[in-house]
Scaffold this motif. Structure first.
Motif, PDB file in Angstrom:
ATOM      1  N   GLY A 393     -38.015  42.726 -23.807  1.00 49.26           N
ATOM      2  CA  GLY A 393     -39.510  42.582 -23.324  1.00 49.26           C
ATOM      3  C   GLY A 393     -39.083  43.042 -21.788  1.00 49.26           C
ATOM      4  O   GLY A 393     -39.858  43.864 -21.353  1.00 49.26           O
ATOM      5  N   LEU A 394     -38.473  42.250 -21.036  1.00 46.24           N
ATOM      6  CA  LEU A 394     -37.329  42.809 -19.995  1.00 46.24           C
ATOM      7  C   LEU A 394     -37.849  44.102 -20.108  1.00 46.24           C
ATOM      8  O   LEU A 394     -38.435  45.203 -19.002  1.00 46.24           O
ATOM      9  N   LEU A 395     -36.513  44.430 -20.787  1.00 50.48           N
ATOM     10  CA  LEU A 395     -36.086  46.276 -20.309  1.00 50.48           C
ATOM     11  C   LEU A 395     -37.608  47.196 -20.580  1.00 50.48           C
ATOM     12  O   LEU A 395     -37.382  47.605 -20.225  1.00 50.48           O
ATOM     13  N   ILE A 396     -37.833  46.952 -22.312  1.00 50.39           N
ATOM     14  CA  ILE A 396     -38.835  47.505 -22.452  1.00 50.39           C
ATOM     15  C   ILE A 396     -39.392  48.105 -21.445  1.00 50.39           C
ATOM     16  O   ILE A 396     -39.774  48.336 -20.751  1.00 50.39           O
ATOM     17  N   ALA A 397     -40.546  46.721 -20.694  1.00 49.10           N
ATOM     18  CA  ALA A 397     -41.454  47.350 -19.459  1.00 49.10           C
ATOM     19  C   ALA A 397     -40.389  47.442 -18.790  1.00 49.10           C
ATOM     20  O   ALA A 397     -41.108  48.422 -17.427  1.00 49.10           O
ATOM     21  N   GLY A 398     -39.391  47.480 -17.854  1.00 51.65           N
ATOM     22  CA  GLY A 398     -38.829  47.342 -16.844  1.00 51.65           C
ATOM     23  C   GLY A 398     -38.738  49.337 -17.148  1.00 51.65           C
ATOM     24  O   GLY A 398     -38.672  49.532 -15.925  1.00 51.65           O
ATOM     25  N   TRP A 399     -38.035  50.081 -18.198  1.00 49.20           N
ATOM     26  CA  TRP A 399     -37.457  50.905 -18.155  1.00 49.20           C
ATOM     27  C   TRP A 399     -39.307  52.271 -18.601  1.00 49.20           C
ATOM     28  O   TRP A 399     -39.274  53.162 -18.117  1.00 49.20           O
ATOM     29  N   SER A 400     -39.785  51.690 -18.958  1.00 53.19           N
ATOM     30  CA  SER A 400     -41.511  52.232 -19.314  1.00 53.19           C
ATOM     31  C   SER A 400     -41.937  52.534 -17.756  1.00 53.19           C
ATOM     32  O   SER A 400     -42.049  53.798 -17.472  1.00 53.19           O
ATOM     33  N   ALA A 401     -41.921  51.696 -17.010  1.00 54.96           N
ATOM     34  CA  ALA A 401     -42.414  51.404 -15.709  1.00 54.96           C
ATOM     35  C   ALA A 401     -41.613  52.778 -14.920  1.00 54.96           C
ATOM     36  O   ALA A 401     -41.983  53.073 -14.006  1.00 54.96           O
ATOM     37  N   GLU A 402     -40.319  52.325 -14.929  1.00 48.28           N
ATOM     38  CA  GLU A 402     -39.468  53.157 -14.037  1.00 48.28           C
ATOM     39  C   GLU A 402     -39.526  55.133 -13.923  1.00 48.28           C
ATOM     40  O   GLU A 402     -39.198  55.417 -13.594  1.00 48.28           O
ATOM     41  N   LYS A 403     -39.385  55.122 -15.797  1.00 42.51           N
ATOM     42  CA  LYS A 403     -39.686  56.408 -15.956  1.00 42.51           C
ATOM     43  C   LYS A 403     -41.088  56.833 -16.298  1.00 42.51           C
ATOM     44  O   LYS A 403     -41.064  58.021 -16.459  1.00 42.51           O
ATOM     45  N   LYS A 404     -42.729  56.589 -15.660  1.00 45.03           N
ATOM     46  CA  LYS A 404     -43.595  56.317 -16.222  1.00 45.03           C
ATOM     47  C   LYS A 404     -43.777  56.418 -17.130  1.00 45.03           C
ATOM     48  O   LYS A 404     -44.468  58.143 -17.266  1.00 45.03           O
ATOM     49  N   LEU A 405     -43.462  56.367 -18.050  1.00 44.02           N
ATOM     50  CA  LEU A 405     -44.022  56.887 -19.584  1.00 44.02           C
ATOM     51  C   LEU A 405     -45.239  56.324 -19.881  1.00 44.02           C
ATOM     52  O   LEU A 405     -45.678  55.440 -19.130  1.00 44.02           O
ATOM     53  N   HIS A 406     -46.188  56.151 -20.465  1.00 43.09           N
ATOM     54  CA  HIS A 406     -47.168  55.560 -21.448  1.00 43.09           C
ATOM     55  C   HIS A 406     -47.926  54.082 -20.797  1.00 43.09           C
ATOM     56  O   HIS A 406     -46.868  54.027 -20.687  1.00 43.09           O
ATOM     57  N   ALA A 468     -35.050  48.613  -4.180  1.00 45.32           N
ATOM     58  CA  ALA A 468     -33.337  49.505  -3.713  1.00 45.32           C
ATOM     59  C   ALA A 468     -33.399  49.487  -5.155  1.00 45.32           C
ATOM     60  O   ALA A 468     -32.411  50.553  -5.510  1.00 45.32           O
ATOM     61  N   LEU A 469     -33.709  49.080  -6.146  1.00 45.05           N
ATOM     62  CA  LEU A 469     -32.733  49.196  -8.126  1.00 45.05           C
ATOM     63  C   LEU A 469     -33.967  50.468  -8.679  1.00 45.05           C
ATOM     64  O   LEU A 469     -33.675  50.714  -9.481  1.00 45.05           O
ATOM     65  N   GLY A 470     -35.559  49.586  -8.555  1.00 47.33           N
ATOM     66  CA  GLY A 470     -36.088  50.739  -9.252  1.00 47.33           C
ATOM     67  C   GLY A 470     -36.698  49.585 -10.125  1.00 47.33           C
ATOM     68  O   GLY A 470     -36.163  48.650 -10.544  1.00 47.33           O
ATOM     69  N   TYR A 471     -37.377  49.837 -11.069  1.00 50.36           N
ATOM     70  CA  TYR A 471     -37.675  49.004 -11.735  1.00 50.36           C
ATOM     71  C   TYR A 471     -37.004  48.472 -13.149  1.00 50.36           C
ATOM     72  O   TYR A 471     -36.960  47.332 -13.739  1.00 50.36           O
ATOM     73  N   GLY A 472     -36.231  50.306 -13.817  1.00 48.86           N
ATOM     74  CA  GLY A 472     -35.438  49.380 -14.492  1.00 48.86           C
ATOM     75  C   GLY A 472     -34.371  48.744 -14.250  1.00 48.86           C
ATOM     76  O   GLY A 472     -33.870  47.922 -15.284  1.00 48.86           O
TER      77      GLY A 472
END
Length: 510
Positions: A393-406, A468-472
């Motif tokens: 869940g942490l990985l999906i939430a972080g990288w979805s927000a980082e890449k501005k996915l739906h 500093a790192l971004g959500y991803g």
């Protein structure tokens, strides 16, 4: 390990009279000894209705639901102000991001301190009295937060409200340990452990709309109204459950009924006390130091406390950053952004119901395989899938927000975070209650202290980390730590937990 306080064999000395049997199913009723020097007070047989474990289910569930309600409403206050902190900051002229985050998390800092004193006090004055008086204290200061005129007053009132609101976090587990047998305890603790996680989720959803449609002060006034109603239910449905105190009250009545002039006065003691052990001064000194001793000496409390601290820290990190994700990345309005808290709430609720359904079944299965002897380690299997769901869940939430996915993908990741957290919480809390039944309040206080410090600290560094790192990358680090701490935990405790408990002073005292 026994699930009942009195399963420990208590053989009266030759100079004492055991006036009633212990309530554990395996303990025989003993005939009084011939000497009349002392009377040892215990339950009137294994089916004594005065024993909380023998209460009707209706009465047990009433106590469970009242305690869970107390445990729910206080965490609502802990996070309900999160969507409104921008309004609070403008009103008080605050621009420092750390101070703004502290306005939310200072409440959780009090959670780290309050249980260390309130939990042990429940072992002196009783569970019901302490939990209800603490709730009144919380109610007064939570109401005062709505009238704060400066940032100093606001932070101070929030801290004081958190002290009172922290009582159910430790005492509630003690109440459940008092009234439920081990094979019945899973469902009750599933509800109880869901409350402090679901409360901080419900709070921001309501707080976001209150902040948008009214003023941040109504965040506190509305929760105070609800808490007052819960307090009224507590007056009627939450009776005393702590066995040593109940037996002391029974012994006190016996002393009063004796006619001293006719030589019938005797040394009347309960089965829980050695001579002088339950004197007020000794109880006070032991009870107040017990959480520190448990945390300092007990590997169980230390290891589970560290793991729970990380989980709780991640939880509050998400609670305080969901508005930033959905307002900043997806450009949603405050009220709409607050609805995304529902995703973590759904994860918590669904996983809690599934885990509650199977936790007791798993316990009974392994108990039957263990010749009818229950062990706290039988709570651990439900942790295994959760140790993988949480980092996913942490990985999906972080990288979805980082890449501005739906946004629905980000919400799905947050849903998995909630779904992974609650089985871990339930398993850990039930394990602690099973292992430290008589001193469950003190043990939970020790464990919850560290977790509350993490709940206070994580939101303070989160803005800088994500900036500093971004959500991803930020969530990837959290997922890696989650795997390193979580995946070995159930296996290690399954293999070595009993050996650790055998060497424990407090885990053997039931």
């Amino acid at each position: 390990m026994s699930d009942d306080f009195s399963k420990e064999k208590r053989v009266p000395s030759r100079s004492s009279t055991l006036v009633s049997a212990t309530f554990a199913d395996t303990t025989e009723i003993r005939a009084p000894s011939e000497s009349n020097d002392a009377i040892i007070v215990d339950w009137d047989g294994p089916d004594d209705p005065a024993n909380p474990k023998n209460w009707p289910y209706r009465q047990k569930w009433a106590a469970t639901l009242v305690v869970s309600s107390f445990t729910f409403i206080s965490p609502v206050s802990s996070s309900m102000v999160a969507p409104a902190t921008a309004q609070v900051a403008v009103d008080f002229g605050v621009t420092d991001t750390v101070i703004i985050a502290m306005m939310t998390s200072i409440f959780v800092l009090a959670y780290a301190i309050g249980p260390l004193f309130l939990g042990p006090m429940s072992e002196i004055y009783g569970r019901s009295r302490v939990i209800q008086l603490s709730n009144v204290f919380y109610l007064v200061w939570n109401l005062a937060c709505g009238f704060a005129q400066t940032k100093g007053q606001f932070i101070a009132f929030r801290f004081l409200a958190g002290l009172g609101g922290s009582a159910p976090l430790s005492i509630g587990g003690g109440v459940l340990g008092d009234v439920w047998h081990a094979e019945e305890r899973g469902k009750a603790i599933a509800i109880y452990s869901l409350a402090p996680l679901l409360g901080p989720v419900v709070g921001p959803v309501c707080g976001a709309w209150i902040a948008e449609k009214s003023t941040w002060r109504w965040v506190f006034w509305s929760t105070s109204i609800v808490d007052a109603a819960i307090q009224v239910s507590g007056f009627f449905f939450l009776q005393e459950t702590f066995a040593p105190l109940l037996l002391e009250q029974k012994a006190k009545l016996m002393r009063k009924s004796m006619d001293a002039e006719k030589g019938q006065a005797k040394d009347v003691r309960t089965v829980y006390e050695e001579k002088g052990e339950r004197s007020w001064s000794q109880i006070f000194s032991k009870a107040l130091t017990r959480p520190f001793l448990i945390f300092g000496r007990e590997s169980i409390a230390q290891l589970l406390g560290i793991y729970m601290a990380f989980i709780y820290g991640v939880f509050y990190l998400f609670l305080t950053n969901i508005p930033g994700i959905f307002e900043g990345v997806y450009h949603e309005q405050t009220g709409i952004a607050g609805l995304n808290y529902i995703s973590i709430g759904l994860g918590l609720t669904l996983a809690s119901q599934i885990n509650a359904r199977y936790m007791d079944r798993i316990y009974k299965y392994y108990k039957a395989k263990n010749n009818g002897v229950g062990e706290p380690e039988f709570r651990l299997p439900s942790m295994v899938p959760a140790t993988f769901i949480l980092p996913a869940g942490l990985l999906i939430a972080g990288w979805s927000a980082e890449k501005k996915l739906h946004w629905i993908l980000t919400d799905f990741g947050i849903f998995l975070v909630g779904g992974g957290m609650i089985p871990l919480f339930q398993a850990i809390q039930t394990y602690v209650v099973d292992a430290f039944t008589l001193h469950a309040a003190s043990a939970l206080a020790a464990v919850s202290c560290l977790r509350s410090l993490a709940g206070f600290g994580f939101p303070l560094f989160a803005p800088a980390m994500f900036k500093a790192l971004g959500y991803g990358k930020g969530n990837t680090i959290l997922a890696a730590v989650s795997i390193a701490l979580g995946c070995p935990a159930p296996w290690l405790f399954w293999k070595y937990g009993k050996r650790i408990r055998t060497a424990s002073k407090y885990a053997q005292t039931e």
